[in-house]
Design an enzyme around this catalytic site. Structure first.
Site, PDB file in Angstrom:
ATOM      1  N   PRO A 291     126.484  64.616  48.705  1.00 33.18           N
ATOM      2  CA  PRO A 291     126.728  63.501  49.630  1.00 33.18           C
ATOM      3  C   PRO A 291     127.574  62.404  48.996  1.00 33.18           C
ATOM      4  O   PRO A 291     128.120  61.551  49.699  1.00 33.18           O
ATOM      5  CB  PRO A 291     125.313  62.993  49.933  1.00 33.18           C
ATOM      6  CG  PRO A 291     124.526  63.345  48.695  1.00 33.18           C
ATOM      7  CD  PRO A 291     125.076  64.665  48.244  1.00 33.18           C
TER       8      PRO A 291
ATOM      9  N   GLY B 259     130.214  63.161  47.294  1.00 33.49           N
ATOM     10  CA  GLY B 259     131.503  63.798  47.010  1.00 33.49           C
ATOM     11  C   GLY B 259     131.615  64.190  45.548  1.00 33.49           C
ATOM     12  O   GLY B 259     132.665  64.076  44.941  1.00 33.49           O
ATOM     13  N   ARG B 260     130.488  64.613  44.968  1.00 31.79           N
ATOM     14  CA  ARG B 260     130.393  64.993  43.548  1.00 31.79           C
ATOM     15  C   ARG B 260     130.664  63.789  42.637  1.00 31.79           C
ATOM     16  O   ARG B 260     131.148  63.932  41.530  1.00 31.79           O
ATOM     17  CB  ARG B 260     131.337  66.156  43.215  1.00 31.79           C
ATOM     18  CG  ARG B 260     131.124  67.343  44.145  1.00 31.79           C
ATOM     19  CD  ARG B 260     132.009  68.512  43.805  1.00 31.79           C
ATOM     20  NE  ARG B 260     131.887  69.572  44.787  1.00 31.79           N
ATOM     21  CZ  ARG B 260     130.903  70.461  44.831  1.00 31.79           C
ATOM     22  NH1 ARG B 260     129.953  70.422  43.939  1.00 31.79           N
ATOM     23  NH2 ARG B 260     130.873  71.389  45.762  1.00 31.79           N
ATOM     24  N   GLY B 261     130.384  62.616  43.141  1.00 28.50           N
ATOM     25  CA  GLY B 261     130.472  61.403  42.323  1.00 28.50           C
ATOM     26  C   GLY B 261     131.627  60.498  42.703  1.00 28.50           C
ATOM     27  O   GLY B 261     131.587  59.292  42.465  1.00 28.50           O
TER      28      GLY B 261
ATOM     29  N   HIS C 255     121.911  81.426  49.312  1.00 25.72           N
ATOM     30  CA  HIS C 255     122.836  80.422  48.772  1.00 25.72           C
ATOM     31  C   HIS C 255     124.255  80.566  49.338  1.00 25.72           C
ATOM     32  O   HIS C 255     124.942  79.584  49.605  1.00 25.72           O
ATOM     33  CB  HIS C 255     122.855  80.558  47.241  1.00 25.72           C
ATOM     34  CG  HIS C 255     123.284  79.339  46.506  1.00 25.72           C
ATOM     35  ND1 HIS C 255     123.024  79.156  45.184  1.00 25.72           N
ATOM     36  CD2 HIS C 255     123.963  78.240  46.894  1.00 25.72           C
ATOM     37  CE1 HIS C 255     123.532  78.000  44.791  1.00 25.72           C
ATOM     38  NE2 HIS C 255     124.111  77.423  45.822  1.00 25.72           N
TER      39      HIS C 255
ATOM     40  N   TYR D 138     121.841  78.062  38.897  1.00 26.71           N
ATOM     41  CA  TYR D 138     122.120  76.799  38.193  1.00 26.71           C
ATOM     42  C   TYR D 138     121.645  76.883  36.741  1.00 26.71           C
ATOM     43  O   TYR D 138     120.442  76.952  36.466  1.00 26.71           O
ATOM     44  CB  TYR D 138     121.396  75.629  38.857  1.00 26.71           C
ATOM     45  CG  TYR D 138     121.843  75.297  40.261  1.00 26.71           C
ATOM     46  CD1 TYR D 138     123.060  75.750  40.782  1.00 26.71           C
ATOM     47  CD2 TYR D 138     121.046  74.502  41.085  1.00 26.71           C
ATOM     48  CE1 TYR D 138     123.450  75.423  42.078  1.00 26.71           C
ATOM     49  CE2 TYR D 138     121.436  74.178  42.372  1.00 26.71           C
ATOM     50  CZ  TYR D 138     122.632  74.642  42.862  1.00 26.71           C
ATOM     51  OH  TYR D 138     123.008  74.317  44.141  1.00 26.71           O
TER      52      TYR D 138
ATOM     53  N   SER E 142     130.972  57.301  44.577  1.00 25.32           N
ATOM     54  CA  SER E 142     130.258  56.193  43.935  1.00 25.32           C
ATOM     55  C   SER E 142     131.248  55.186  43.361  1.00 25.32           C
ATOM     56  O   SER E 142     130.856  54.120  42.899  1.00 25.32           O
ATOM     57  CB  SER E 142     129.375  56.720  42.805  1.00 25.32           C
ATOM     58  OG  SER E 142     130.195  57.134  41.718  1.00 25.32           O
ATOM     59  N   GLY E 143     132.522  55.546  43.359  1.00 25.24           N
ATOM     60  CA  GLY E 143     133.560  54.666  42.832  1.00 25.24           C
ATOM     61  C   GLY E 143     133.717  54.745  41.325  1.00 25.24           C
ATOM     62  O   GLY E 143     134.645  54.186  40.745  1.00 25.24           O
TER      63      GLY E 143
HETATM   64  P1  ATR Z   1     125.912  67.171  43.795  1.00 26.71           P
HETATM   65  O1  ATR Z   1     125.126  67.302  45.069  1.00 26.71           O
HETATM   66  O2  ATR Z   1     126.864  68.306  43.630  1.00 26.71           O
HETATM   67  O3  ATR Z   1     125.077  66.873  42.605  1.00 26.71           O
HETATM   68  P2  ATR Z   1     126.722  64.444  44.441  1.00 26.71           P
HETATM   69  O4  ATR Z   1     125.304  64.180  44.718  1.00 26.71           O
HETATM   70  O5  ATR Z   1     127.706  64.183  45.519  1.00 26.71           O
HETATM   71  O6  ATR Z   1     126.911  65.969  43.998  1.00 26.71           O
HETATM   72  O7  ATR Z   1     127.208  63.668  43.145  1.00 26.71           O
HETATM   73  C1  ATR Z   1     126.658  63.890  41.885  1.00 26.71           C
HETATM   74  C2  ATR Z   1     127.463  63.106  40.893  1.00 26.71           C
HETATM   75  O8  ATR Z   1     127.405  61.724  41.227  1.00 26.71           O
HETATM   76  C3  ATR Z   1     126.976  63.217  39.465  1.00 26.71           C
HETATM   77  O9  ATR Z   1     128.105  63.279  38.632  1.00 26.71           O
HETATM   78  C4  ATR Z   1     126.210  61.910  39.254  1.00 26.71           C
HETATM   79  O10 ATR Z   1     126.346  61.507  37.906  1.00 26.71           O
HETATM   80  P3  ATR Z   1     125.082  60.980  37.014  1.00 26.71           P
HETATM   81  O11 ATR Z   1     124.327  62.202  36.657  1.00 26.71           O
HETATM   82  O12 ATR Z   1     125.750  60.328  35.853  1.00 26.71           O
HETATM   83  O13 ATR Z   1     124.312  60.039  37.862  1.00 26.71           O
HETATM   84  C5  ATR Z   1     126.933  60.950  40.142  1.00 26.71           C
HETATM   85  N1  ATR Z   1     126.058  59.897  40.692  1.00 26.71           N
HETATM   86  C6  ATR Z   1     124.911  60.075  41.369  1.00 26.71           C
HETATM   87  N2  ATR Z   1     124.421  58.893  41.789  1.00 26.71           N
HETATM   88  C7  ATR Z   1     125.274  57.950  41.343  1.00 26.71           C
HETATM   89  C8  ATR Z   1     125.312  56.523  41.467  1.00 26.71           C
HETATM   90  N3  ATR Z   1     124.382  55.866  42.133  1.00 26.71           N
HETATM   91  N4  ATR Z   1     126.351  55.878  40.876  1.00 26.71           N
HETATM   92  C9  ATR Z   1     127.306  56.553  40.197  1.00 26.71           C
HETATM   93  N5  ATR Z   1     127.334  57.892  40.049  1.00 26.71           N
HETATM   94  C10 ATR Z   1     126.323  58.589  40.634  1.00 26.71           C
END
Ligand code: ATR
Length: 328
Positions: free
Chosen positions: A207, A209-211, A127, A57, A214-215
């Site tokens: 969790p 879905g990569r954001g 990994h 990372y 969150s809508g």
């Molecule tokens: P990963 O495990 O790959 O990080 P994730 O947890 O499913 O993926 O989602 C991460 C993404 O969700 C990020 O783009 C994060 O953006 P921010 O850094 O701007 O927060 C976004 N994210 C996380 N929590 C959020 C929330 N409560 N509302 C909106 N976006 C959120």
């Protein structure tokens, strides 16, 4: 807060940790160092203990270096997980393969320990499974690190059920990390039964879905250079279809008076005590929202409604190259 035991250990962790990847790479430009360190400190103040990183990372493992700096003097009560295996050319940033050899395992752990400024890694994952190295070799090398005190527990990421069983025959596997969310339930048939069988926790990454869960992407577009732009679930017709599904989750959140992201996290937490999760965020506001998911309880009928969505999701979890590295 819900505390859960790490598989086969007496270590108790809050079910929600912090995925740190996005602070350094993949989801747009890296967060500037001072802001990132502030967020990590705020996370500790809010009770986050489990921080997840990896050797790959950030350019030249910048994410581990960041955590090392942020946690100096604060290490004692934290739980730090990192991962090794995939390799990159640090001049170009490109992936060069997966190396699960004993030699790379030993070399990687020393690099991670140094960057993380610690003398022990709490959880050390492979990994991605290296198809050219028998899992027995990799896991026996990882087990040696436990005996030597460099690592407290070991795990695998995106491994198939049989690989998990073979690995556990060599050394206890405390956790298996896989993508797991309302939109990504493909591991339920093979991986989760193997975790339960060998007593490993399931660490659910992405969790949200990569954001998308969150809508936020209904009103927001992805920056150029955001890795998600090349992800099949965020492209073309598939993206539009997936956003329409996310809208259904948003409607449920509105009816329950909570954030859409909290529905996604509550769904993951409801899957059982063997599940830990590491949503990623770079923002304090979102971190607080995510940690408040502990308060959101999904009724059975609500879970039933969410359970059907994964089958309707369009697009694979990764592009072709990425798909070739999972279920290893
Ligand atoms: P990963 O495990 O790959 O990080 P994730 O947890 O499913 O993926 O989602 C991460 C993404 O969700 C990020 O783009 C994060 O953006 P921010 O850094 O701007 O927060 C976004 N994210 C996380 N929590 C959020 C929330 N409560 N509302 C909106 N976006 C959120």
């Amino acid at each position: 807060m819900q505390a859960r035991k790490l598989g086969g250990t007496e270590i108790c962790l809050p079910a929600i940790g912090l995925g740190c990847m996005g602070l350094s790479e993949f989801y747009g430009p890296p967060t500037d160092k001072a802001t990132a360190i502030r967020l990590l400190h705020e996370a500790i103040e809010l009770g986050v203990i489990h921080f997840d990183t990896a050797e790959i990372y950030g350019i030249r493992s910048a994410n581990e270096t960041l955590l090392g700096e942020a946690f100096a003097g604060k290490r004692e009560h934290l739980f730090i997980a990192t991962k090794f295996g995939p390799t990159r050319d640090w001049e170009t940033g490109l992936r060069t393969g997966i190396d699960g050899s004993r030699k790379n395992c030993r070399c990687a752990v020393d690099g991670s320990l140094q960057r993380l400024r610690t003398d022990v890694i709490d959880l050390f994952y492979l990994h991605r499974v290296d198809p050219a190295t028998p899992i027995e070799e990799t896991v026996s090398a990882m087990g040696e690190l436990v005996s030597e005190g460099k690592v407290r527990a070991i795990g695998l990421s995106e491994a198939a059920g049989d690989t998990i069983r073979r690995a556990a025959a060599i050394h206890p596997i405390s956790a298996v990390q896989s993508e797991y969310s309302i939109f990504a339930r493909d591991i339920e048939a093979d991986v989760i039964p193997a975790c339960l069988e060998v007593g490993a926790s399931l660490t659910a990454y992405s969790p949200l879905g990569r954001g998308i869960l969150s809508g936020r992407f209904m009103n927001e577009s992805l920056d150029d250079g955001d890795w998600r732009k090349s992800n099949p679930r965020f492209r073309g017709d598939a993206y539009a279809a997936n956003l329409a599904l996310a809208k259904e989750i948003e409607a449920l959140a509105q009816a329950k008076g909570c954030a859409t992201a909290q529905i996604a996290l509550a769904w993951v937490l409801a899957q059982g005590d063997h599940v830990l999760t590491i949503p990623g965020t770079t923002k304090l506001k979102n971190l607080k929202t995510n940690l408040d998911s502990y308060q959101v309880v999904l009724e059975l009928n609500e879970r039933d409604a969410l359970n059907v969505l994964a089958d309707l999701v369009k697009g694979e979890r990764y592009d072709e190259l990425g798909m070739a590295t999972i279920y290893g």
